[in-house]
Design an enzyme around this catalytic site. Structure first.
Site, PDB file in Angstrom:
ATOM      1  N   ILE A   1     -19.203 -29.651 -13.845  1.00  0.00           N
ATOM      2  CA  ILE A   1     -19.687 -29.404 -15.209  1.00  0.00           C
ATOM      3  C   ILE A   1     -18.955 -30.257 -16.243  1.00  0.00           C
ATOM      4  CG2 ILE A   1     -20.176 -27.575 -16.887  1.00  0.00           C
ATOM      5  CD1 ILE A   1     -21.769 -27.479 -14.229  1.00  0.00           C
TER       6      ILE A   1
ATOM      7  N   HIS B   1     -13.969 -18.636 -13.259  1.00  0.00           N
ATOM      8  CA  HIS B   1     -13.115 -17.763 -14.076  1.00  0.00           C
ATOM      9  C   HIS B   1     -12.030 -17.115 -13.235  1.00  0.00           C
ATOM     10  CE1 HIS B   1     -15.810 -18.325 -17.378  1.00  0.00           C
ATOM     11  NE2 HIS B   1     -16.819 -18.010 -16.600  1.00  0.00           N
TER      12      HIS B   1
ATOM     13  N   CYS C   1     -19.037 -23.535 -14.308  1.00  0.00           N
ATOM     14  CA  CYS C   1     -18.627 -24.112 -15.598  1.00  0.00           C
ATOM     15  C   CYS C   1     -17.532 -25.128 -15.318  1.00  0.00           C
ATOM     16  CB  CYS C   1     -18.152 -22.987 -16.528  1.00  0.00           C
ATOM     17  SG  CYS C   1     -17.860 -23.521 -18.241  1.00  0.00           S
TER      18      CYS C   1
HETATM   19  N1  GLN Z   1     -18.218 -29.761 -20.246  1.00  0.00           N
HETATM   20  C1  GLN Z   1     -17.442 -28.602 -20.567  1.00  0.00           C
HETATM   21  C2  GLN Z   1     -16.364 -28.384 -19.512  1.00  0.00           C
HETATM   22  O1  GLN Z   1     -16.596 -28.636 -18.379  1.00  0.00           O
HETATM   23  C3  GLN Z   1     -18.293 -27.363 -20.680  1.00  0.00           C
HETATM   24  C4  GLN Z   1     -17.515 -26.149 -21.115  1.00  0.00           C
HETATM   25  C5  GLN Z   1     -18.363 -24.931 -21.401  1.00  0.00           C
HETATM   26  O2  GLN Z   1     -19.507 -24.861 -21.063  1.00  0.00           O
HETATM   27  N2  GLN Z   1     -17.806 -23.914 -22.011  1.00  0.00           N
HETATM   28  O3  GLN Z   1     -15.289 -27.947 -19.783  1.00  0.00           O
HETATM   29 ZN    ZN Z   2     -19.789 -23.551 -19.272  1.00  0.00          ZN
END
Ligand code: GLN
Ligand code: ZN
Length: 758
Positions: free
Chosen positions: A435, A698, A730
């Site tokens: 991500i 998380h 994420c």
């Molecule tokens: N690109 C961001 C990361 O990887 C996305 C963070 C998020 O969605 N809160 O940290």
């Molecule tokens: Zn995220």
């Protein structure tokens, strides 16, 4: 005499004293030291408010963690598994509910946390069940009232109202929360009695749920609740509503047998006339005139018009002046911001300054001539802001004017784009990616801090970031990921990093606002027209691309998320500010493409949380939010692949808008819900690429190949496999390298298994 009220004061302290004290206690410091700091802060804030001219400052607006958790604790809504601990050690029990507890063989998870209405404050969600019993467990509201009284300060205790408290809670057995009302009310009655006996003349009872769309169950609950509290021995009740206008609930609110009503005239300015008509004679009316949600100076002349109008209608004694809502959502004191541009500083008001504004309005009501010099000064600041050539830029206005519908539209439809993208960048089925961020190790954070403080030179810092990026690229290649990222080592925060490079943004030194518990954020201020003086991310993205033959994904924060996590201008619609940010990002996307970056992700995790409180306002919001995203994403060729990412989102009621964003690929957070969040996409037959997260970032837990494969199989049962991508939930910035490596290795292997048997 018109009195000045306040609905709540930031409790964290001008220098985040509470954060430090709470965290020191969590690290093993004694409770007495924490309680002493807490007491000191309460006293300081009461004194400050009295000195600013607030007649009855609030008490019980203070909290060691969260006011909703306090309320749950107060009425003994403590789930069974925490009870033994809470009985043995109330403070430990309290913090266990807030953040879990792992010690001496006890292993308790924290309760869920979610957003407080449409703010960026998060509260702890009380857990209830059908057999829930309530009792007055903790008389904190009484203690804090008496504490102020001891210091010679008369306060108005704040309670979360019973209906809003139930609305904020969830039942774990699917039973009806509001069926518990009759059991809850005697506890409120007992508490109110105690406050009365302690000497409290008034209590502020917060019922912000009154500004929401209410169903019949909730309306009935309101009637029952306040009828039950009508004829008991208690202080007078000020029913506080905020975060919007009462609208169709006005009649209900005005009919409840209380002694006063607070209304939000910042978000619901136009409701004043109706409120004046609806509210029975003899009730106190508290006018929310000063914005508790934003940091701009109040247009005092406008506020004064409303105040005079209300005073004329109801008499000076029946009217109070107040902020629109608790000041919890703004920083404590502008006077600390010595480094802020002086012109900009002149346009701002933090919590302390907002109380001064209320004093000035009250003074002007009693003696307009005497108040005129101060009013004139405030007027001059407002005029300066309105006319400032720095705020309003002709070039930005012209660009905004010139936006055409085609600017928010990709050249071809998704099907055509997909063919072009696959031809240019052939990828295996179930392509793997991440991500954006990779672990922000202590080393990375130390280097950034050293650079910021000047002890690490620009050149050395750049060399450090380059080395981190290069090693991150090598790691990803070794892991066998298909679409790589540069790792975001150069970024402090996903909004701040962009704000620092865009015109129209400013940053405070100490403008902290509580986000949850001890966590505070320092939102950027968007004060002027937004423009991008120079490319923001091209350098690190192209550097990373130069190190590999695999596609390197550019990484941007989307316009809605930048808007949502900032203090936004109040002199133009949010939509206009959002479009300005979108245009700046559009330029960045085009520059990235020109520099050879063919895959670009525009993160919009905050798109959903921007939804207005009332359903009737959703469509208009989603319209401009989606349009803004599309403006930022649509300046590129069909072959350029646009990704978006949305975490912490529920998609059921916004799936149409999400589809309208028309990203080539969307990644979402699905691992904890075991792919349930995909259902909205399935029902909608979402046609574009989709990466349902298979790794819960998380948690330090590392899921194995089997677990991720099972999640992918569930996804492939619901979504045509050709649409699926494989990625974590994420970014990985909060994780360490060993767990990241292990989890991504398993993720890549799970994708290979999927390829082998589909
Ligand atoms: N690109 C961001 C990361 O990887 C996305 C963070 C998020 O969605 N809160 O940290
Ligand atoms: Zn995220």
């Amino acid at each position: 005499m018109t009195q000045i009220g306040n609905l709540g004061f930031p409790r964290i302290g001008a220098r985040r004293e509470l954060k430090r004290a709470v965290e020191a206690h969590w690290r093993g410091g004694d409770a007495a030291t924490l309680q002493a700091t807490a007491r000191e802060l309460r006293l300081r804030h009461w004194t400050l408010q009295r000195e600013a001219g607030v007649d009855l400052p609030p008490s019980n607006d203070f909290s060691l963690y969260d006011q909703v958790l306090d309320a749950a604790f107060c009425v003994d809504a403590i789930p069974g598994r925490y009870r033994a601990l809470a009985d043995a050690d109330p403070l430990a029990g309290y913090f266990a509910l807030a953040r879990g507890h792992q010690r001496d063989g006890i292993d308790l998870h924290a309760l869920e946390m979610t957003k407080w209405f449409d703010t960026n404050y998060h509260y702890i969600v009380p857990e209830l069940h059908a057999d829930q019993a309530f009792a007055l467990r903790d008389d904190k509201p009484v203690r804090e009232y008496l504490e102020a009284q001891d210091a010679g300060i008369e306060t108005r205790p704040v309670l979360i109202g019973p209906v809003t408290l139930l609305w904020l809670s969830k039942t774990t057995d699917g039973s009806d929360r509001f069926a518990l009302l009759e059991r809850l009310l005697p506890v409120y009655a007992a508490l109110l009695r105690k406050l009365h006996d302690a000497g409290a003349g008034w209590v502020q009872i917060d019922e912000p749920a009154l500004v929401l769309d209410l169903d019949d169950t909730m309306r009935a609950a309101y009637r029952r609740a306040y009828a039950a509290l009508a004829d008991i021995v208690r202080p007078k009740l000020l029913l506080a509503t905020y975060f919007g206008a009462l609208d169709d609930n006005l009649e209900l609110a005005a009919s409840l047998p209380v002694d006063g009503l607070h209304v939000d005239l910042v978000r619901g300015r136009e409701q004043l006339d109706a409120v004046l008509h609806a509210l029975p004679a003899g009730r106190t009316l508290s006018l929310g005139l000063v914005d508790g949600r934003n940091i701009w100076r109040t247009r005092l002349d406008d506020a004064l018009v409303l105040a005079r109008y209300a005073v004329e209608a109801r008499g000076a004694d029946a009217v109070q002046l107040a902020p629109s809502c608790s000041l919890l959502h703004v920083p404590v004191d502008l006077k600390q911001e010595k480094a802020l541009d002086p012109e900009l500083r002149g346009w701002l008001a933090f919590a302390t300054q907002k109380l001064d504004e209320l004093r000035l309005i009250a003074d002007a009501l009693t003696d307009a001539d005497a108040a005129e010099p101060s009013l004139a000064e405030a007027r001059a600041a407002i005029d300066a802001r309105r006319q400032s050539a720095r705020v309003h830029r002709a070039d930005v206005a012209a660009r905004l004017q010139a936006i055409r519908p085609v600017d928010a539209q990709r050249l071809s439809a998704f099907g055509t784009r997909r063919v072009a993208q696959d031809a240019l960048r052939p990828l295996p089925a179930f392509p793997t990616t991440t991500i954006g961020s990779f672990p922000q190790t202590l080393e990375v954070r130390e280097a950034r801090a050293a650079h910021k403080s000047g002890t690490l030179s620009d050149a050395d810092y750049d060399a450090f970031i380059a080395a981190e990026t290069a090693s991150c690229v090598r790691e990803q290649e070794a892991l066998g990921l298909d679409v790589l990222v540069h790792g975001e080592f150069e970024r402090n925060d996903m909004v701040e990093y962009f704000g620092e490079q865009l015109d129209g943004f400013a940053f405070t030194k100490l403008g902290w606002v509580q986000s949850y518990g001890s966590r505070c954020v320092k939102p950027p201020l968007i004060w002027g027209d937004v423009a991008r003086p120079a490319p923001m991310t091209v350098r690190w993205s192209t550097y990373a691309q130069s190190l590999t033959d695999r596609p390197m994904k550019g990484m941007l924060t989307g316009p809605v998320t930048i808007l949502q996590w900032s203090f936004v201008r109040d002199d133009q619609p949010r939509a206009a500010t959002c479009r300005q940010i979108a245009l700046a990002l559009r330029d960045e996307v085009i520059d990235l493409e020109a520099a050879g970056i063919g895959v670009i992700q525009i993160d919009e995790p905050a798109l959903r949380e921007g939804l207005p409180l009332r359903r009737a306002d959703w469509a208009a919001y989603l319209d401009w939010a989606v349009e803004s995203f599309r403006i930022s994403a649509s300046g590129v060729a069909d072959t350029t692949q646009i990704h978006t990412h949305m975490c912490y989102s529920e998609f059921n009621d916004i799936i149409e808008a999400v589809a309208a964003m028309d990203a080539d690929v969307i990644s979402i957070e699905t691992s904890r819900s075991r792919m349930e969040l995909l259902d909205a996409f399935v029902r909608f037959r979402y046609p574009n690429g989709i990466g349902p997260g298979v790794y819960d970032i998380h948690s330090p837990r590392v899921p194995d190949v089997d677990e991720m494969t099972r999640l992918l199989e569930r996804a492939a049962d619901r979504i045509p496999p050709a649409q699926l991508w494989v990625n974590p939930d994420c970014g990985l910035k909060t994780r360490g390298w060993p767990e990241t490596r292990a989890a991504l290795q398993a993720l890549v292997e799970a994708a290979r298994r999927m390829r082998a048997h589909t």
